[in-house]
Design an enzyme around this catalytic site. Sequence first.
Site, PDB file in Angstrom:
ATOM      1  N   ASP A  99      36.665  43.335  43.497  1.00 25.63           N
ATOM      2  CA  ASP A  99      37.250  42.120  42.925  1.00 25.63           C
ATOM      3  C   ASP A  99      37.778  42.305  41.508  1.00 25.63           C
ATOM      4  OD1 ASP A  99      34.883  42.480  41.570  1.00 25.63           O
ATOM      5  OD2 ASP A  99      33.805  40.905  42.643  1.00 25.63           O
ATOM      6  N   GLU A 121      34.346  45.182  50.977  1.00 27.96           N
ATOM      7  CA  GLU A 121      33.478  44.226  50.266  1.00 27.96           C
ATOM      8  C   GLU A 121      34.193  42.864  50.158  1.00 27.96           C
ATOM      9  OE1 GLU A 121      32.096  43.974  45.948  1.00 27.96           O
ATOM     10  OE2 GLU A 121      30.553  45.260  46.774  1.00 27.96           O
ATOM     11  N   GLU A 135      36.580  37.588  38.527  1.00 31.42           N
ATOM     12  CA  GLU A 135      36.396  38.235  39.829  1.00 31.42           C
ATOM     13  C   GLU A 135      36.430  37.256  41.006  1.00 31.42           C
ATOM     14  OE1 GLU A 135      34.513  38.769  37.134  1.00 31.42           O
ATOM     15  OE2 GLU A 135      34.758  40.890  36.663  1.00 31.42           O
ATOM     16  N   HIS A 221      27.753  43.378  31.141  1.00 30.86           N
ATOM     17  CA  HIS A 221      29.173  43.531  30.782  1.00 30.86           C
ATOM     18  C   HIS A 221      30.077  42.377  31.208  1.00 30.86           C
ATOM     19  CE1 HIS A 221      29.304  44.711  35.000  1.00 30.86           C
ATOM     20  NE2 HIS A 221      30.584  44.420  34.957  1.00 30.86           N
ATOM     21  N   ARG A 223      32.535  39.367  31.653  1.00 34.93           N
ATOM     22  CA  ARG A 223      33.423  38.671  30.721  1.00 34.93           C
ATOM     23  C   ARG A 223      33.016  37.223  30.471  1.00 34.93           C
ATOM     24  NH1 ARG A 223      38.986  40.959  29.824  1.00 34.93           N
ATOM     25  NH2 ARG A 223      38.696  42.984  30.758  1.00 34.93           N
ATOM     26  N   HIS A 254      27.871  49.715  28.287  1.00 37.93           N
ATOM     27  CA  HIS A 254      29.240  49.692  28.830  1.00 37.93           C
ATOM     28  C   HIS A 254      30.246  49.913  27.692  1.00 37.93           C
ATOM     29  CE1 HIS A 254      32.788  48.056  30.873  1.00 37.93           C
ATOM     30  NE2 HIS A 254      32.112  48.014  32.008  1.00 37.93           N
TER      31      HIS A 254
HETATM   32  C1  UD1 Z   1      35.936  45.701  34.752  1.00 37.02           C
HETATM   33  C2  UD1 Z   1      36.182  44.632  35.816  1.00 37.02           C
HETATM   34  C3  UD1 Z   1      34.856  44.029  36.273  1.00 37.02           C
HETATM   35  C4  UD1 Z   1      33.885  45.109  36.695  1.00 37.02           C
HETATM   36  C5  UD1 Z   1      33.737  46.131  35.588  1.00 37.02           C
HETATM   37  C6  UD1 Z   1      32.890  47.279  36.058  1.00 37.02           C
HETATM   38  C7  UD1 Z   1      38.262  43.349  35.627  1.00 37.02           C
HETATM   39  C8  UD1 Z   1      38.935  42.202  35.013  1.00 37.02           C
HETATM   40  N1  UD1 Z   1      36.994  43.554  35.263  1.00 37.02           N
HETATM   41  O1  UD1 Z   1      35.401  45.056  33.600  1.00 37.02           O
HETATM   42  O2  UD1 Z   1      35.095  43.177  37.366  1.00 37.02           O
HETATM   43  O3  UD1 Z   1      32.636  44.522  36.957  1.00 37.02           O
HETATM   44  O4  UD1 Z   1      35.039  46.655  35.247  1.00 37.02           O
HETATM   45  O5  UD1 Z   1      32.407  48.018  34.976  1.00 37.02           O
HETATM   46  O6  UD1 Z   1      38.836  44.039  36.425  1.00 37.02           O
HETATM   47  N2  UD1 Z   1      36.610  51.053  28.503  1.00 37.02           N
HETATM   48  C9  UD1 Z   1      36.633  52.351  28.029  1.00 37.02           C
HETATM   49  N3  UD1 Z   1      36.426  53.373  28.939  1.00 37.02           N
HETATM   50  C10 UD1 Z   1      36.169  53.162  30.245  1.00 37.02           C
HETATM   51  C11 UD1 Z   1      36.128  51.842  30.704  1.00 37.02           C
HETATM   52  C12 UD1 Z   1      36.361  50.782  29.833  1.00 37.02           C
HETATM   53  O7  UD1 Z   1      36.845  52.588  26.868  1.00 37.02           O
HETATM   54  O8  UD1 Z   1      35.971  54.130  31.006  1.00 37.02           O
HETATM   55  C13 UD1 Z   1      36.867  49.938  27.552  1.00 37.02           C
HETATM   56  C14 UD1 Z   1      38.347  49.821  27.146  1.00 37.02           C
HETATM   57  O9  UD1 Z   1      38.424  49.420  25.804  1.00 37.02           O
HETATM   58  C15 UD1 Z   1      38.847  48.704  28.073  1.00 37.02           C
HETATM   59  C16 UD1 Z   1      37.625  47.805  28.106  1.00 37.02           C
HETATM   60  O10 UD1 Z   1      36.519  48.688  28.173  1.00 37.02           O
HETATM   61  O11 UD1 Z   1      40.007  48.058  27.579  1.00 37.02           O
HETATM   62  C17 UD1 Z   1      37.603  46.789  29.208  1.00 37.02           C
HETATM   63  O12 UD1 Z   1      37.858  47.383  30.481  1.00 37.02           O
HETATM   64  P1  UD1 Z   1      38.290  46.411  31.708  1.00 37.02           P
HETATM   65  O13 UD1 Z   1      38.417  47.263  32.933  1.00 37.02           O
HETATM   66  O14 UD1 Z   1      39.446  45.580  31.334  1.00 37.02           O
HETATM   67  O15 UD1 Z   1      37.083  45.420  31.849  1.00 37.02           O
HETATM   68  P2  UD1 Z   1      35.551  45.682  32.151  1.00 37.02           P
HETATM   69  O16 UD1 Z   1      34.788  44.778  31.274  1.00 37.02           O
HETATM   70  O17 UD1 Z   1      35.279  47.119  32.141  1.00 37.02           O
HETATM   71  N1  UDP Z   2      26.087  52.579  36.898  1.00 36.38           N
HETATM   72  C1  UDP Z   2      26.257  53.889  36.457  1.00 36.38           C
HETATM   73  N2  UDP Z   2      25.971  54.169  35.141  1.00 36.38           N
HETATM   74  C2  UDP Z   2      25.533  53.225  34.269  1.00 36.38           C
HETATM   75  C3  UDP Z   2      25.387  51.888  34.737  1.00 36.38           C
HETATM   76  C4  UDP Z   2      25.679  51.591  36.056  1.00 36.38           C
HETATM   77  O1  UDP Z   2      26.654  54.769  37.219  1.00 36.38           O
HETATM   78  O2  UDP Z   2      25.288  53.569  33.099  1.00 36.38           O
HETATM   79  C5  UDP Z   2      26.441  52.261  38.305  1.00 36.38           C
HETATM   80  C6  UDP Z   2      25.439  51.439  39.098  1.00 36.38           C
HETATM   81  O3  UDP Z   2      24.507  52.266  39.756  1.00 36.38           O
HETATM   82  C7  UDP Z   2      26.319  50.658  40.064  1.00 36.38           C
HETATM   83  C8  UDP Z   2      27.639  50.534  39.340  1.00 36.38           C
HETATM   84  O4  UDP Z   2      27.591  51.444  38.240  1.00 36.38           O
HETATM   85  O5  UDP Z   2      26.569  51.394  41.255  1.00 36.38           O
HETATM   86  C9  UDP Z   2      27.834  49.129  38.836  1.00 36.38           C
HETATM   87  O6  UDP Z   2      28.926  49.077  37.970  1.00 36.38           O
HETATM   88  P1  UDP Z   2      29.157  47.907  36.942  1.00 36.38           P
HETATM   89  O7  UDP Z   2      27.851  47.272  36.624  1.00 36.38           O
HETATM   90  O8  UDP Z   2      29.968  48.480  35.832  1.00 36.38           O
HETATM   91  O9  UDP Z   2      30.095  46.915  37.760  1.00 36.38           O
HETATM   92  P2  UDP Z   2      29.817  45.723  38.790  1.00 36.38           P
HETATM   93  O10 UDP Z   2      29.014  46.246  39.915  1.00 36.38           O
HETATM   94  O11 UDP Z   2      29.132  44.621  38.032  1.00 36.38           O
HETATM   95  O12 UDP Z   2      31.194  45.301  39.190  1.00 36.38           O
END
Ligand code: UD1
Ligand code: UDP
Length: 385
Positions: A99, A121, A135, A221, A223, A254
């Site tokens: 999502d 999913e 989401e 993490h 939003r 995160h």
């Molecule tokens: C995203 C998803 C959320 C999911 C989460 C899993 C959207 C809107 N949100 O949220 O549904 O649960 O991923 O973790 O799609 N960043 C890094 N390196 C990385 C990843 C992220 O630096 O490898 C930082 C960057 O500054 C980036 C910010 O995190 O701009 C936000 O990333 P984004 O994918 O927009 O949102 P998440 O909060 O990670």
């Molecule tokens: N996870 C990981 N490293 C971490 C924290 C979580 O590999 O430091 C894994 C966790 O086991 C799960 C997935 O990341 O499978 C969940 O991701 P996240 O919480 O970022 O996203 P969500 O599931 O909420 O979309």
Amino acid sequence: MSGYRRPLFLFGTRPEAIKLAPLILEARRRRGLEPLVAATGQHREMVAQVLAVFGLEPERDLALMRPDQTLPDLTARALLGVGGLLRELRPDCLVVQGDTTTVMAGALAAFYEGVDVVHVEAGLRTDNLRSPYPEEMNRRVVGQLARLHLAPTPRAARALRSEGLERTGARIATTGNSVIDALLLAVERAKSLADPAPEVAEARAWKTAGPARKLVLVTGHRRENFGPAFEEFCLGVRDIADDHPDALVLYPVHLNPNVQEPVRRLLAGRANVRLAPVLDYLNFVAALALADVVVTDSGGVQEEAPALGVPVLVTRDTTERPEALAGGGVELVGPDRARIREGAARWLARTERPAPASPYGDGRAAVRCLDAIQRLPVEEFAPPE
Ligand code: UD1
Ligand code: UDP
């Protein structure tokens, strides 16, 4: 639907990569399939970690991530990027999972390009459009676009049927959640990791020092929690650390800057709190298997922890994954400081863990998903009563 031969598996974030990895590995084993794999690069480092653990390399990476990206900007770039990718690779279906923005924009691009969407999913719902945000809307949008919905649980399949999606010719199959496949692929490797991350090595040593030594694992993490709610969550975690000097609080933080800032401001510098870099999947599963309680707003962790018999305090007011609530090992405590503190105290005082339970899957979701992609109907997942 006649079945697909040339699926393009597309992921952007950490959980999508974890949950699609078992499907990609299964697709590569199958005769009659020519699977393609691409990343949007919505996440960079956090997806690279997953690919390394599962030995995967996408043939294309759109490298979309920007620091602190906004939803409209990321969505626009994903729509354009995936549109181009589909014109170049010409798959006969696009397989997306979950999502996120990658999933919603990718599915829309596929619809515009005339490529069928397969949604893994599918059917998770809270019925609150702002929780989780964005989401809940993303998965509803994909629900309208997909031709094949792979629902993880009977509840998710019922939600899709009640929305009348089959009236447009879409198909629904109940497969289990592939996160359990991923967990089963990882858990033995994780427990015997010869060279764990320093924080996981410390957690192991802490736990072997005696039964009074506890481990609290934390992730956060979402939003919709940013701002005051996220501070409440951090303060609840701080209370746990202060109340329980015999507990080590391990928090892999995160990389979202909106998470990093409050976590460091409110939790750094405490003797029994470890703010770790994000852990790769094997190290995270190793920590999860050691934990006495998990405090999290993560979707994936809510599914994994019950399978290992680890209690979970979900720092949200609602969940699209209610199946494990009935077992008592998963509780909604909201981003509420007092309830987080009280819930952790309760679980840390207990010696017994909840019985391992897996209402989300049995480790065969990838097989069922690929069966459905190649040919319907499939033998469906039915969790134990
Ligand atoms: C995203 C998803 C959320 C999911 C989460 C899993 C959207 C809107 N949100 O949220 O549904 O649960 O991923 O973790 O799609 N960043 C890094 N390196 C990385 C990843 C992220 O630096 O490898 C930082 C960057 O500054 C980036 C910010 O995190 O701009 C936000 O990333 P984004 O994918 O927009 O949102 P998440 O909060 O990670
Ligand atoms: N996870 C990981 N490293 C971490 C924290 C979580 O590999 O430091 C894994 C966790 O086991 C799960 C997935 O990341 O499978 C969940 O991701 P996240 O919480 O970022 O996203 P969500 O599931 O909420 O979309």
